[in-house]
Design an enzyme around this catalytic site. Structure first.
Site, PDB file in Angstrom:
ATOM      1  CB  SER A  39      15.903  32.696 -29.869  1.00 55.83           C
ATOM      2  OG  SER A  39      16.375  32.667 -31.201  1.00 55.83           O
ATOM      3  N   GLY A  71       9.287  28.908 -32.248  1.00 58.73           N
ATOM      4  CA  GLY A  71       9.640  28.129 -33.433  1.00 58.73           C
ATOM      5  C   GLY A  71      10.446  26.895 -33.056  1.00 58.73           C
ATOM      6  N   GLY A  72      11.775  26.998 -33.153  1.00 53.07           N
ATOM      7  CA  GLY A  72      12.664  25.852 -32.955  1.00 53.07           C
ATOM      8  C   GLY A  72      12.359  25.040 -31.703  1.00 53.07           C
ATOM      9  CD  GLU A 123      10.591  31.670 -40.889  1.00 59.38           C
ATOM     10  OE1 GLU A 123       9.733  30.775 -41.026  1.00 59.38           O
ATOM     11  OE2 GLU A 123      11.367  31.713 -39.912  1.00 59.38           O
ATOM     12  CG  HIS A 169       6.424  33.833 -39.433  1.00 59.50           C
ATOM     13  ND1 HIS A 169       7.702  33.808 -39.951  1.00 59.50           N
ATOM     14  CD2 HIS A 169       6.512  33.360 -38.167  1.00 59.50           C
ATOM     15  CE1 HIS A 169       8.525  33.323 -39.031  1.00 59.50           C
ATOM     16  NE2 HIS A 169       7.833  33.044 -37.934  1.00 59.50           N
ATOM     17  CG  ASN A 218       5.825  28.896 -36.814  1.00 56.04           C
ATOM     18  OD1 ASN A 218       5.342  28.060 -37.573  1.00 56.04           O
ATOM     19  ND2 ASN A 218       6.473  29.985 -37.239  1.00 56.04           N
ATOM     20  CD1 TRP A 219       5.221  22.570 -34.148  1.00 59.22           C
ATOM     21  CD2 TRP A 219       4.325  20.949 -35.406  1.00 59.22           C
ATOM     22  NE1 TRP A 219       4.597  21.691 -33.298  1.00 59.22           N
ATOM     23  CE2 TRP A 219       4.040  20.688 -34.047  1.00 59.22           C
ATOM     24  CE3 TRP A 219       3.856  20.064 -36.370  1.00 59.22           C
ATOM     25  CZ2 TRP A 219       3.308  19.564 -33.637  1.00 59.22           C
ATOM     26  CZ3 TRP A 219       3.125  18.950 -35.966  1.00 59.22           C
ATOM     27  CH2 TRP A 219       2.860  18.702 -34.618  1.00 59.22           C
ATOM     28  CE  LYS A 220      10.273  29.037 -37.470  1.00 58.28           C
ATOM     29  NZ  LYS A 220      11.210  30.133 -37.677  1.00 58.28           N
ATOM     30  CD  GLU A 223       7.551  35.476 -34.431  1.00 59.30           C
ATOM     31  OE1 GLU A 223       7.725  34.514 -33.681  1.00 59.30           O
ATOM     32  OE2 GLU A 223       7.433  35.361 -35.656  1.00 59.30           O
ATOM     33  N   GLY A 239      15.149  32.257 -34.882  1.00 55.74           N
ATOM     34  CA  GLY A 239      15.992  31.145 -35.319  1.00 55.74           C
ATOM     35  C   GLY A 239      17.479  31.420 -35.195  1.00 55.74           C
TER      36      GLY A 239
HETATM   37  C1  PEP Z   1       9.135  31.796 -35.198  1.00 47.27           C
HETATM   38  O1  PEP Z   1       9.385  31.229 -36.254  1.00 47.27           O
HETATM   39  O2  PEP Z   1       8.024  32.317 -35.079  1.00 47.27           O
HETATM   40  C2  PEP Z   1      10.162  31.828 -34.166  1.00 47.27           C
HETATM   41  C3  PEP Z   1      10.022  32.664 -33.183  1.00 47.27           C
HETATM   42  O3  PEP Z   1      11.234  30.969 -34.304  1.00 47.27           O
HETATM   43  P1  PEP Z   1      12.376  30.657 -33.184  1.00 47.27           P
HETATM   44  O4  PEP Z   1      11.656  30.424 -31.887  1.00 47.27           O
HETATM   45  O5  PEP Z   1      13.057  29.447 -33.690  1.00 47.27           O
HETATM   46  O6  PEP Z   1      13.236  31.859 -33.124  1.00 47.27           O
END
Ligand code: PEP
Length: 252
Positions: A216, A237-238, A100, A98, A9-11, A170, A176
């Site tokens: 994470s 994500g990150g 967010e 998601h 997930n590049w966001k 999640e 994050g």
């Molecule tokens: C996400 O945004 O779906 C996510 C899991 O982010 P991160 O891996 O950065 O926690």
């Protein structure tokens, strides 16, 4: 055998050129180094959908996802992107729900149900996200909270489309933050999610729905997380913004 999926997930990261560079690197490393039959999904910003789909066309294990879609099919909805438009780029998945989107854009169960309907109507597959905030976990209410997120949205999900459904758990406190759920915490919730899916759709269908863990995920914790019996991959994500780190997660 359940499908295994690692989704990036590049966001809202990477401009057009940077996105092409990252996608090219990931696609190359996955082709050269990642064995096995896990599917790799790149959930990219809308501006990258078509170009990344083209780059990924050489590898049938790599698919492209949008991170959102409109609740509407077409028309006067300035700034929106419909599921049909997304599908026309060659993308095959849409992230729905998601945390967010739920938090910053007030997406509730009714909106998410509509987005899932739109995704299915456009012949794509939803990756439906759920997960509790820290305050709920601190009260020991996480199972109830996640069950109600699933029941609110999936109770009308068409049985004929269950083969397309993917879930992602999640925990919001792990997104994050660098703080991952332990493998035991994640497994316990995934097993709980599977019992909710069993109540909704029956045992056979529930056993076939992939449930990804997100929060994470890194190469250093992926092996242990993905070894859990009810964890069928990750939503990353990150760590998906670095091709080498993401490829190492795919290897795990
Ligand atoms: C996400 O945004 O779906 C996510 C899991 O982010 P991160 O891996 O950065 O926690």
């Amino acid at each position: 055998m359940r499908r295994r999926i690692i989704a990036a997930n590049w966001k809202m990261n990477k401009n057009y050129q940077q996105g092409l560079e990252l996608a090219s690197e990931v696609i190359q490393i996955v082709a050269d180094e990642v064995n096995g039959n896990a599917e790799v999904v790149l959930a990219v910003p809308f501006i990258h959908l078509q170009a990344v789909t083209r780059l990924a066309a050489s590898n049938s294990r790599i698919a492209v996802a949008a991170q959102n879609c409109s609740t509407e099919t077409e028309g006067a909805y300035t700034g929106e992107t419909s599921a049909g438009q997304i599908a026309s780029t060659g993308a095959r998945y849409v992230l729905v729900g998601h945390s967010e989107r739920r938090e910053y854009f007030n997406e509730d169960g009714v909106v998410l149900m509509r987005k899932i309907e739109q995704t299915l109507q456009a012949s794509m597959a939803p990756i439906f996200c759920c997960g509790e905030p820290l305050s709920i976990r601190d009260q020991g209410q996480e199972n109830k909270f996640v069950a109600s997120q699933l029941n609110d949205v999936l109770s009308t999900y068409p049985k004929a489309d269950l083969h397309r459904l993917v879930l992602a758990y999640e925990p919001i406190w792990a997104i994050g933050t660098g703080r991952t759920a332990t493998a035991a915490q994640a497994q316990a919730m995934h097993a709980h999610i599977r019992t909710v899916l069993t109540d909704l759709f029956g045992e056979n269908a529930a056993q076939l729905i992939p449930i990804l863990y997100g929060g994470s995920v890194k190469a250093s914790n992926a092996v242990e997380l993905f070894a859990q019996p009810d964890i069928d991959g990750g939503l990353v994500g990150g760590a998906s913004l670095q091709s080498r780190e993401f490829a190492n997660i795919c290897k795990a």
